[in-house]
Design an enzyme around this catalytic site. Structure first.
Site, PDB file in Angstrom:
ATOM      1  CE1 TYR A 161      -4.291  -0.997  -4.806  1.00 56.54           C
ATOM      2  CE2 TYR A 161      -4.799  -3.494  -5.145  1.00 56.54           C
ATOM      3  CZ  TYR A 161      -4.229  -2.424  -4.110  1.00 56.54           C
ATOM      4  OH  TYR A 161      -4.553  -2.728  -2.773  1.00 56.54           O
ATOM      5  CB  VAL A 178       0.389  -5.981   4.209  1.00 52.30           C
ATOM      6  CG1 VAL A 178      -1.615  -5.603   4.572  1.00 52.30           C
ATOM      7  CG2 VAL A 178      -0.108  -6.004   2.949  1.00 52.30           C
ATOM      8  CB  SER A 234      -0.923   0.361   1.002  1.00 51.87           C
ATOM      9  OG  SER A 234      -2.258  -0.559   0.999  1.00 51.87           O
ATOM     10  CE  LYS A 290      -3.978   0.735  -1.163  1.00 44.60           C
ATOM     11  NZ  LYS A 290      -4.031   0.310  -0.065  1.00 44.60           N
ATOM     12  CE1 TYR A 349      -4.944   0.938   4.349  1.00 46.17           C
ATOM     13  CE2 TYR A 349      -3.155   0.799   5.568  1.00 46.17           C
ATOM     14  CZ  TYR A 349      -4.273   0.547   4.485  1.00 46.17           C
ATOM     15  OH  TYR A 349      -3.336   0.406   2.958  1.00 46.17           O
TER      16      TYR A 349
END
Ligand code: DON
Length: 329
Positions: free
Chosen positions: A195, A265, A70, A73, A247
Site C-alpha cells: 500500500y 495528499v 490516494s 485507490k 472524502y
C-alpha cells in the site's frame, strides 16, 4: 499551435484562462504528515485534459512528477475487481460513503468491512487481496498495470515511500485492526508495504489525465490502444469515485462538479467524464478535507464551462464534448 480547429482552440483557451485565474489562489497547506511531501513547491499548478480519442490539452506544470497517493485507490480497486472477482472483493469491502476522515480507524458494525475502497481501511483491504494473489511480485505487477493505464513506464519515489513507511503508524493500526477481524491475510506488514509503495508511484498531471481518459474510454488507453482495465470493472470504479472519491467533500463535489473524481495528499486530482475525457490537475496546497484547493476550483469551472456535470442538460447522452472535439454530428 498548428492544425487545430476553432473548437479545440476554445478548449485550450478555457484551460489556459482557468489556470491563470486559479494560480492566484494561495489558500491551503501542503501536506506535512508524510515528512517528504512537505518539500513540494506550493506554487506549482498544472491542468491537463485528454479526450477519450487521445487529444491532449494542457497548461502549467503538467510534467512535474509527484506521488499518486490516494489516487491509486480507485485504480487498485478496479484491478482487484478484475483479478479477484466482484464477489470476493465485496465480501471484504462495502461501497457506502463513510462520512468520516480518510484515515479513520473504524470498520462497519456487524460485517467488520471497511466502508468503501476510497478510505484507507478499504484501500488497504483491497491491496491485501492483490498481495495475497501475487506475493513477492505484487508491486512489480501493480506498477506494470499502472504503467499500462498511463501509457508509459512509471516509477516509485523511494524517498516518499521510506518517509511514509517509517511514519505510517496510523495505517499500521488500521491494518492490524483488519487482521484482527480476518479481513486481510496474515502477511499484513507485507500488504501494508505494498500500500505504501502504490501511494509512492510518481505521476504527472498529464499521466493522471491519460489514466482518466483510459477509464473514460472503457478501459482502453486512447493512445496505445491497449486494454488497461477490463471494461466490466470501469462502471464500479467510477461509481465509488462519484460517491466517495473526494472524502467528506464528496456530496458537495457531486452537487457542484458532478464528475467521478479522486484526490491525493500530494496535490493531484483525477476526474473522469464518462465516454468523453479525463482530467488531471496538480497543485499541492490542500483544503481542510485534504483536496487540492486549485484542483477543486479548476475542475468546478471546467465542468461549468464545458457542461460536463453528469446531469447537466448540455451533457446529452455523454456526447457533448465528443461532438465538439471530434467533429461529430
Ligand atoms: O494513507 C496515506 O496516508 C497516504 N499514503 C495516502 C493518503 C491520501 O492521499 C489521502 N488523500 N487525500
Amino acid at each position: 499551435m498548428t492544425n487545430i480547429s476553432p473548437s479545440q482552440q476554445e478548449i485550450q483557451a478555457v484551460v489556459d484562462e482557468l489556470r491563470a485565474r486559479y494560480a492566484r489562489i494561495d489558500e491551503g497547506e501542503v501536506a506535512t504528515y508524510i515528512p517528504e511531501l512537505s518539500k513540494a513547491n506550493p506554487d506549482e499548478f498544472g491542468v491537463a485534459l485528454v479526450t477519450a480519442g487521445g487529444r491532449v490539452f494542457e497548461t502549467g506544470h503538467c510534467d512535474r512528477l509527484f506521488t499518486i497517493q490516494s489516487i491509486s485507490k480507485p485504480f487498485v480497486f478496479g484491478m482487484a475487481l478484475e483479478e479477484c472477482g466482484h464477489e470476493r472483493v465485496f465480501e471484504r469491502v462495502d461501497v457506502e460513503p463513510s462520512g468520516d476522515a480518510f484515515n479513520a480507524i473504524e470498520l462497519q458494525g456487524g460485517t467488520n468491512r471497511p466502508h468503501n475502497p476510497m478510505v484507507n481501511a478499504g484501500a488497504i483491504t483491497v491491496t491485501a487481496l492483490l498481495h495475497a494473489r501475487h506475493g513477492a511480485g505484487a508491486f512489480a505487477h501493480l506498477l506494470h498495470r499502472f504503467s499500462a493505464l498511463a501509457g508509459r513506464r512509471l516509477e516509485i519515489d523511494h524517498a516518499v515511500y521510506e518517509s511514509e513507511r517509517s511514519t505510517g503508524h496510523r495505517n499500521r493500526a488500521i491494518a492490524h485492526l483488519l487482521l484482527n477481524f480476518g479481513m486481510v491475510h496474515d502477511e499484513v506488514e507485507a500488504a501494508l508495504d505494498l500500500y505504501f509503495k502504490q501511494c509512492s508511484i510518481l505521476v504527472t498531471a498529464r499521466d493522471l489525465a491519460m489514466m482518466a481518459a483510459t477509464l473514460s474510454n472503457m478501459g482502453c488507453h486512447p493512445i496505445t490502444g491497449k486494454t488497461a482495465l477490463d471494461m466490466s470493472c470501469v462502471k464500479d470504479v467510477l461509481s465509488v469515485m462519484f460517491t466517495c472519491g473526494m472524502y467528506d467533500y464528496s456530496g458537495q463535489w457531486a452537487y457542484r462538479v458532478g464528475i467521478p473524481a479522486k484526490s491525493g495528499v500530494a496535490g493531484g486530482v483525477v476526474a473522469v467524464v464518462n465516454r468523453q475525457l479525463g482530467i488531471g490537475t496538480y497543485s499541492p496546497r490542500l483544503d481542510r478535507f485534504g483536496n487540492s484547493v486549485r484542483g477543486v476550483e479548476a475542475c468546478s469551472e471546467l465542468a461549468r464551462r464545458l457542461g460536463l456535470h453528469v446531469f447537466d442538460c448540455l451533457n446529452v447522452g455523454s456526447s457533448f464534448l465528443e461532438t465538439v472535439l471530434e467533429g461529430g454530428p
